[in-house]
Design a protein around this motif. Structure first.
Motif, PDB file in Angstrom:
ATOM      1  N   ASP A 223      11.555  -3.977  -7.095  1.00 15.16           N
ATOM      2  CA  ASP A 223      11.818  -2.733  -7.800  1.00 15.16           C
ATOM      3  C   ASP A 223      12.172  -1.667  -6.775  1.00 15.16           C
ATOM      4  O   ASP A 223      11.739  -1.735  -5.612  1.00 15.16           O
ATOM      5  CB  ASP A 223      10.601  -2.301  -8.612  1.00 15.16           C
ATOM      6  CG  ASP A 223      10.879  -1.052  -9.437  1.00 15.16           C
ATOM      7  OD1 ASP A 223      11.933  -1.010 -10.099  1.00 15.16           O
ATOM      8  OD2 ASP A 223      10.046  -0.119  -9.403  1.00 15.16           O
ATOM      9  N   THR A 224      12.965  -0.720  -7.186  1.00 16.70           N
ATOM     10  CA  THR A 224      13.310   0.427  -6.341  1.00 16.70           C
ATOM     11  C   THR A 224      12.737   1.676  -7.008  1.00 16.70           C
ATOM     12  O   THR A 224      13.304   2.182  -7.981  1.00 16.70           O
ATOM     13  CB  THR A 224      14.831   0.561  -6.191  1.00 16.70           C
ATOM     14  OG1 THR A 224      15.354  -0.646  -5.626  1.00 16.70           O
ATOM     15  CG2 THR A 224      15.170   1.736  -5.277  1.00 16.70           C
ATOM     16  N   PRO A 225      11.582   2.128  -6.552  1.00 21.88           N
ATOM     17  CA  PRO A 225      10.931   3.254  -7.237  1.00 21.88           C
ATOM     18  C   PRO A 225      11.727   4.544  -7.103  1.00 21.88           C
ATOM     19  O   PRO A 225      11.987   5.001  -5.987  1.00 21.88           O
ATOM     20  CB  PRO A 225       9.573   3.353  -6.540  1.00 21.88           C
ATOM     21  CG  PRO A 225       9.778   2.711  -5.207  1.00 21.88           C
ATOM     22  CD  PRO A 225      10.789   1.642  -5.411  1.00 21.88           C
TER      23      PRO A 225
ATOM     24  N   GLY B  14       8.345   9.360  -6.290  1.00 20.59           N
ATOM     25  CA  GLY B  14       7.329   9.222  -5.265  1.00 20.59           C
ATOM     26  C   GLY B  14       5.945   9.453  -5.841  1.00 20.59           C
ATOM     27  O   GLY B  14       5.766   9.609  -7.039  1.00 20.59           O
ATOM     28  N   GLY B  15       4.944   9.484  -4.969  1.00 21.87           N
ATOM     29  CA  GLY B  15       3.564   9.634  -5.402  1.00 21.87           C
ATOM     30  C   GLY B  15       2.961   8.291  -5.759  1.00 21.87           C
ATOM     31  O   GLY B  15       3.398   7.239  -5.295  1.00 21.87           O
TER      32      GLY B  15
ATOM     33  N   SER C 205      -3.036  -4.860 -12.635  1.00 23.24           N
ATOM     34  CA  SER C 205      -2.184  -3.803 -12.097  1.00 23.24           C
ATOM     35  C   SER C 205      -2.534  -3.510 -10.654  1.00 23.24           C
ATOM     36  O   SER C 205      -3.618  -3.855 -10.172  1.00 23.24           O
ATOM     37  CB  SER C 205      -2.312  -2.525 -12.940  1.00 23.24           C
ATOM     38  OG  SER C 205      -3.632  -2.023 -12.871  1.00 23.24           O
ATOM     39  N   ASP C 206      -1.616  -2.881  -9.981  1.00 24.01           N
ATOM     40  CA  ASP C 206      -1.839  -2.411  -8.617  1.00 24.01           C
ATOM     41  C   ASP C 206      -0.942  -1.196  -8.404  1.00 24.01           C
ATOM     42  O   ASP C 206       0.090  -1.034  -9.075  1.00 24.01           O
ATOM     43  CB  ASP C 206      -1.524  -3.504  -7.595  1.00 24.01           C
ATOM     44  CG  ASP C 206      -2.109  -3.181  -6.221  1.00 24.01           C
ATOM     45  OD1 ASP C 206      -2.978  -2.294  -6.134  1.00 24.01           O
ATOM     46  OD2 ASP C 206      -1.683  -3.807  -5.226  1.00 24.01           O
ATOM     47  N   SER C 207      -1.348  -0.351  -7.475  1.00 32.64           N
ATOM     48  CA  SER C 207      -0.615   0.889  -7.232  1.00 32.64           C
ATOM     49  C   SER C 207      -0.125   0.954  -5.799  1.00 32.64           C
ATOM     50  O   SER C 207      -0.729   0.386  -4.886  1.00 32.64           O
ATOM     51  CB  SER C 207      -1.509   2.099  -7.530  1.00 32.64           C
ATOM     52  OG  SER C 207      -1.900   2.113  -8.886  1.00 32.64           O
ATOM     53  N   VAL C 208       0.967   1.670  -5.635  1.00 37.21           N
ATOM     54  CA  VAL C 208       1.566   1.872  -4.319  1.00 37.21           C
ATOM     55  C   VAL C 208       1.811   3.369  -4.148  1.00 37.21           C
ATOM     56  O   VAL C 208       2.197   4.060  -5.107  1.00 37.21           O
ATOM     57  CB  VAL C 208       2.880   1.065  -4.169  1.00 37.21           C
ATOM     58  CG1 VAL C 208       3.831   1.347  -5.303  1.00 37.21           C
ATOM     59  CG2 VAL C 208       3.544   1.357  -2.830  1.00 37.21           C
TER      60      VAL C 208
ATOM     61  N   ALA D  71       0.829  -1.208   0.000  1.00 37.53           N
ATOM     62  CA  ALA D  71       0.000   0.000   0.000  1.00 37.53           C
ATOM     63  C   ALA D  71       0.860   1.253   0.000  1.00 37.53           C
ATOM     64  O   ALA D  71       0.548   2.239  -0.680  1.00 37.53           O
ATOM     65  CB  ALA D  71      -0.939   0.001   1.205  1.00 37.53           C
ATOM     66  N   THR D  72       1.954   1.219   0.759  1.00 38.39           N
ATOM     67  CA  THR D  72       2.861   2.366   0.833  1.00 38.39           C
ATOM     68  C   THR D  72       4.296   1.871   0.758  1.00 38.39           C
ATOM     69  O   THR D  72       4.586   0.699   1.040  1.00 38.39           O
ATOM     70  CB  THR D  72       2.667   3.154   2.141  1.00 38.39           C
ATOM     71  OG1 THR D  72       2.927   2.288   3.253  1.00 38.39           O
ATOM     72  CG2 THR D  72       1.254   3.709   2.241  1.00 38.39           C
ATOM     73  N   ALA D  73       5.182   2.763   0.372  1.00 43.01           N
ATOM     74  CA  ALA D  73       6.602   2.416   0.285  1.00 43.01           C
ATOM     75  C   ALA D  73       7.426   3.691   0.386  1.00 43.01           C
ATOM     76  O   ALA D  73       6.920   4.799   0.195  1.00 43.01           O
ATOM     77  CB  ALA D  73       6.902   1.680  -1.017  1.00 43.01           C
ATOM     78  N   THR D  74       8.704   3.504   0.673  1.00 41.25           N
ATOM     79  CA  THR D  74       9.636   4.629   0.769  1.00 41.25           C
ATOM     80  C   THR D  74      10.369   4.784  -0.549  1.00 41.25           C
ATOM     81  O   THR D  74      10.873   3.803  -1.111  1.00 41.25           O
ATOM     82  CB  THR D  74      10.646   4.401   1.902  1.00 41.25           C
ATOM     83  OG1 THR D  74       9.931   4.232   3.135  1.00 41.25           O
ATOM     84  CG2 THR D  74      11.596   5.576   2.027  1.00 41.25           C
ATOM     85  N   ARG D  75      10.427   5.996  -1.038  1.00 45.27           N
ATOM     86  CA  ARG D  75      11.107   6.240  -2.297  1.00 45.27           C
ATOM     87  C   ARG D  75      12.583   5.850  -2.189  1.00 45.27           C
ATOM     88  O   ARG D  75      13.225   6.040  -1.169  1.00 45.27           O
ATOM     89  CB  ARG D  75      10.987   7.724  -2.680  1.00 45.27           C
ATOM     90  CG  ARG D  75      11.420   8.014  -4.122  1.00 45.27           C
ATOM     91  CD  ARG D  75      11.558   9.502  -4.373  1.00 45.27           C
ATOM     92  NE  ARG D  75      12.672  10.081  -3.612  1.00 45.27           N
ATOM     93  CZ  ARG D  75      13.939  10.004  -3.970  1.00 45.27           C
ATOM     94  NH1 ARG D  75      14.274   9.344  -5.079  1.00 45.27           N
ATOM     95  NH2 ARG D  75      14.878  10.552  -3.231  1.00 45.27           N
ATOM     96  N   ALA D  76      13.085   5.285  -3.287  1.00 46.97           N
ATOM     97  CA  ALA D  76      14.482   4.861  -3.401  1.00 46.97           C
ATOM     98  C   ALA D  76      14.813   3.666  -2.505  1.00 46.97           C
ATOM     99  O   ALA D  76      15.983   3.339  -2.316  1.00 46.97           O
ATOM    100  CB  ALA D  76      15.437   6.013  -3.113  1.00 46.97           C
ATOM    101  N   LYS D  77      13.774   3.017  -1.955  1.00 45.60           N
ATOM    102  CA  LYS D  77      13.967   1.789  -1.186  1.00 45.60           C
ATOM    103  C   LYS D  77      13.299   0.637  -1.926  1.00 45.60           C
ATOM    104  O   LYS D  77      12.235   0.800  -2.518  1.00 45.60           O
ATOM    105  CB  LYS D  77      13.359   1.924   0.210  1.00 45.60           C
ATOM    106  CG  LYS D  77      13.983   3.024   1.061  1.00 45.60           C
ATOM    107  CD  LYS D  77      15.412   2.688   1.474  1.00 45.60           C
ATOM    108  CE  LYS D  77      15.969   3.735   2.429  1.00 45.60           C
ATOM    109  NZ  LYS D  77      17.363   3.445   2.839  1.00 45.60           N
ATOM    110  N   GLN D  78      13.932  -0.540  -1.892  1.00 44.60           N
ATOM    111  CA  GLN D  78      13.425  -1.682  -2.636  1.00 44.60           C
ATOM    112  C   GLN D  78      12.083  -2.159  -2.074  1.00 44.60           C
ATOM    113  O   GLN D  78      11.883  -2.212  -0.860  1.00 44.60           O
ATOM    114  CB  GLN D  78      14.445  -2.818  -2.603  1.00 44.60           C
ATOM    115  CG  GLN D  78      14.092  -3.977  -3.538  1.00 44.60           C
ATOM    116  CD  GLN D  78      15.139  -5.080  -3.502  1.00 44.60           C
ATOM    117  OE1 GLN D  78      15.107  -5.956  -2.639  1.00 44.60           O
ATOM    118  NE2 GLN D  78      16.093  -5.016  -4.430  1.00 44.60           N
TER     119      GLN D  78
END
Length: 659
Positions: free
Chosen positions: A412-414, A417-418, A438-441, A356-363
């Motif tokens: 993946d390492t996004p 952000g957003g 598809s799914d979004s984070v 659901a959520t993730a930290t940018r630049a983290k795998q």
């Protein structure tokens, strides 16, 4: 070949209207409305890529293209037209014209009638077998089977070719292409009778018959090899299969309640249809398999709770098997032709599960699973696409392979952000339809610094004031918008400047301050920083001036300019103030005594449309001689009738009376 009518569907709607079943709706690949009141029969011309649909009620044949769009309507002398049959080369269409006791012969290249056979007694169904055109016919006195000799130049018509009393009405007919076996069935009959005939000699010789073809027969079709006939009756709740040689049962196709249509492709793929408001309408079976490889559940285009239903005998294949055509009907009596693309390919679903959520630049890890009636083999390649603020059109990531149980996962390492969307897709193959999921984070972004100066400051009416928005560190976007929202219902919030900030992070705009104004800076954000807004509210005083009239002199006295009045004159105080509808000035009156000023009760006087208010001070001014007075006009935010400006006090005006 087969009679097409709505009798079975209408009957079932009455008999089983209490059935309430749950279903997940799905749309056909494409759909187009049909200009018909009833559907009798549907056949597909693969050579000219056109579909023929008879409408007995309107006495016409509607011709559509493969997209379902109507290209022509044939309506000359076709009253009650029902059953249709195409020649082996698709060059000729035979149409049973029930009300005119005839069979029309139509050239499919021109869609023009080239001949007509007078056959008598209401023909309803036509089929080609053994070099003859066979037709089921019969009115109120019972049904029978006749034929037209197509090998003869005279096209002789022969009636009564089976034992009288066998059929209570015109039977449905069908035969495999090039076959000498004709199958007939009693439409709407319960229990339904079907019979098979050897017609190689030109005279039907009964091979077998049975009354085990279910209740309320709606449709039947012989398999391309001529060995079996598939039957669609309202009950049992599956599509029955019988051998044409002896009409012994030869398996079944597992569908659902109230079967009402069947169509078989040249390669033996079977499409079975059912009358269903809340369940799948069409089931597609591969040759030799009794379990559906694909199902279709039509949407609801009407106004009832139930979805559109399949018309009785409303299915037909394109000869190349690329499309299945289905005629549907809604509660508004609207018929539609639905075109189902690649229906024999197994439907494949792909579910994608991202955090659901993730930290940018983290795998992060994305998981998923494929599912199909024909499971994909292990190692099947799936494409992966990431869509984010930096790549709004999508960026291809390395492909991922399925495991034996259909699951897959990738990391993946996004970089942005957003909202980040991962789409996983399968291109399809000879056995499987294309599919994707598809799914979004929501990926974190930093919060930028954004400020606007001058908050809380108050300025003179009409003063030019510079407002500066300051934007701190961001990634790529350095554009800021500045909006000005003057107080008052008559002035909208307005974009006054938009642009990139300078090297110090500043963007400025100068405003003419005639009202209290909320100034807002907006930053849309970028792939690493969130959007932001900051506001500053600055005040603007009103313009106000006061003049004194009716005095006989003015001079400096007691530290101020005083106006002197004879006791016989009333002072006239004129106030001019910036106007706003409903605005009033606050008028204050004070008297000086014993070393200080004593206030009287203030009063509010409305401004005229020109912003002017005049107050005349009346009374027995003989008693006022020698006393000192002063007056002041003010705008009080909220009390003066509006909140458009900041509180503003005018100058005191001093006066006294003499004899």
């Amino acid at each position: 070949m087969r009679k097409r009518s709505l009798t079975a569907a209408t009957t079932l709607a009455v008999l089983f209207s209490s059935a309430v079943l749950a279903a997940t709706p799905a749309s056909a690949d494409s759909s187009a409305a049909l200009p018909v009141k009833q559907v009798g029969h549907i056949v597909v011309d693969g050579v000219h890529r056109q579909v023929f649909i008879s409408d007995p009620s309107n006495g016409k044949i509607v011709v559509t293209d493969y997209a379902g769009d109507v290209v022509k309507q044939l309506s000359t002398n076709l009253s009650g037209v029902d059953g249709l049959e195409l020649s082996a080369d698709s060059g000729t269409l035979y149409a049973a014209v029930r009300d005119l006791d005839a069979i029309a012969v139509i050239d499919t290249a021109t869609d023009a009638e080239t001949a007509r056979y007078a056959v008598g007694d209401k023909p309803g169904s036509v089929a080609l077998a053994g070099g003859r055109l066979w037709f089921g016919y019969g009115g109120d006195t019972g049904g029978n089977i006749g034929s037209v000799d197509l090998t003869s130049d005279q096209h002789e018509v022969t009636l009564g070719q089976v034992d009288g009393g066998t059929w209570y009405s015109a039977p449905l007919l069908d035969a495999a292409p090039g076959s000498n076996t004709l199958v007939a069935g009693a439409a709407g009959q319960s229990p339904a009778e079907i019979a098979s005939y050897d017609v190689s000699s030109g005279t039907p010789a009964k091979l077998a018959s049975t009354r085990e073809a279910g209740d309320n027969l709606g449709d039947l079709q012989v398999t391309p090899d001529g060995k079996d006939v598939v039957v669609a009756s309202g009950a049992p709740y599956y599509h029955q299969v019988f051998k044409t040689a002896d009409l012994d049962e030869d398996g079944k196709y597992v569908s659902d309640a109230y079967p009402n249509a069947v169509a078989i492709a040249p390669d033996g793929t079977v499409a079975g249809g059912t009358f269903a408001w809340y369940d799948p309408d069409v089931f597609v079976f591969r040759p030799g398999s009794s379990e559906a490889v694909r199902t279709y559940d039509f949407p609801n285009t009407g106004h009832s709770s139930g979805a559109d239903t399949l018309a009785t005998a409303g299915l037909a294949w394109a000869p190349d098997g690329s499309r299945l055509f289905a005629v549907t009907h809604n509660d508004g009596d609207v018929y539609s032709l639905r075109v189902l693309e690649s229906p024999a390919k197994a439907a494949t679903t792909i579910t994608v599960d991202a955090p659901a959520t993730a930290t940018r630049a983290k795998q992060l890890t994305v998981k998923g699973k494929t599912a199909s009636t024909l499971p994909l083999p292990a190692g099947t390649k799936l494409t992966v696409t990431r869509t984010d603020l930096d790549s709004p059109k999508g960026r291809a990531l390395p492909a991922v392979s399925t495991k034996a149980d259909g699951t897959f996962s990738f990391t993946d390492t996004p970089p942005a952000g957003g909202k980040v969307t991962y789409k996983v897709a399968y291109a399809g193959d000879a056995d499987h339809a294309a599919s994707s999921g598809s799914d979004s984070v929501t990926v974190s972004r930093a919060k930028p610094t954004l400020t606007v100066d001058n908050n809380g400051k108050v300025y003179s009416y009409g003063q030019d004031v510079k407002f500066t928005a300051h934007l701190g560190t961001t990634y790529k976007n350095r554009t800021v918008e500045i909006w000005a929202d003057p107080f008052g219902y008559d002035k909208p919030n307005k974009l006054v400047k938009s642009g990139k900030v300078d090297s110090h992070g500043n963007l400025s705009v100068t405003l003419d301050m005639k009202r209290d104004t909320k100034v807002t800076a907006k930053f849309a954000g970028d792939s690493r920083y969130t959007s932001a807004s900051a506001s500053s509210t600055a005040g603007a005083r009103v313009s106000i001036s006061t003049s004194v009239g009716n005095h006989y002199k003015s001079t400096s006295a007691w530290g101020h300019t005083y106006y002197f009045f004879h006791k016989t004159k009333d002072p006239l105080i004129t106030t001019t103030m910036s106007y706003f509808p409903g605005r009033a000035q606050k008028f204050e009156f004070e008297v000086y005594a014993q070393g200080r000023w004593y206030p009287g009760d203030p009063a509010y006087f409305k401004l005229g449309g020109n912003g002017v208010s005049q107050v005349r001070i009346t009374g027995d001014h003989g008693e006022d001689v020698g006393w000192r007075f002063r007056v002041r006009s003010s705008y009080i935010n909220g009390s003066s009738g509006d909140t458009v400006n900041s509180t503003t006090h005018g100058a005191w005006k001093y006066f006294t009376f003499t004899k």
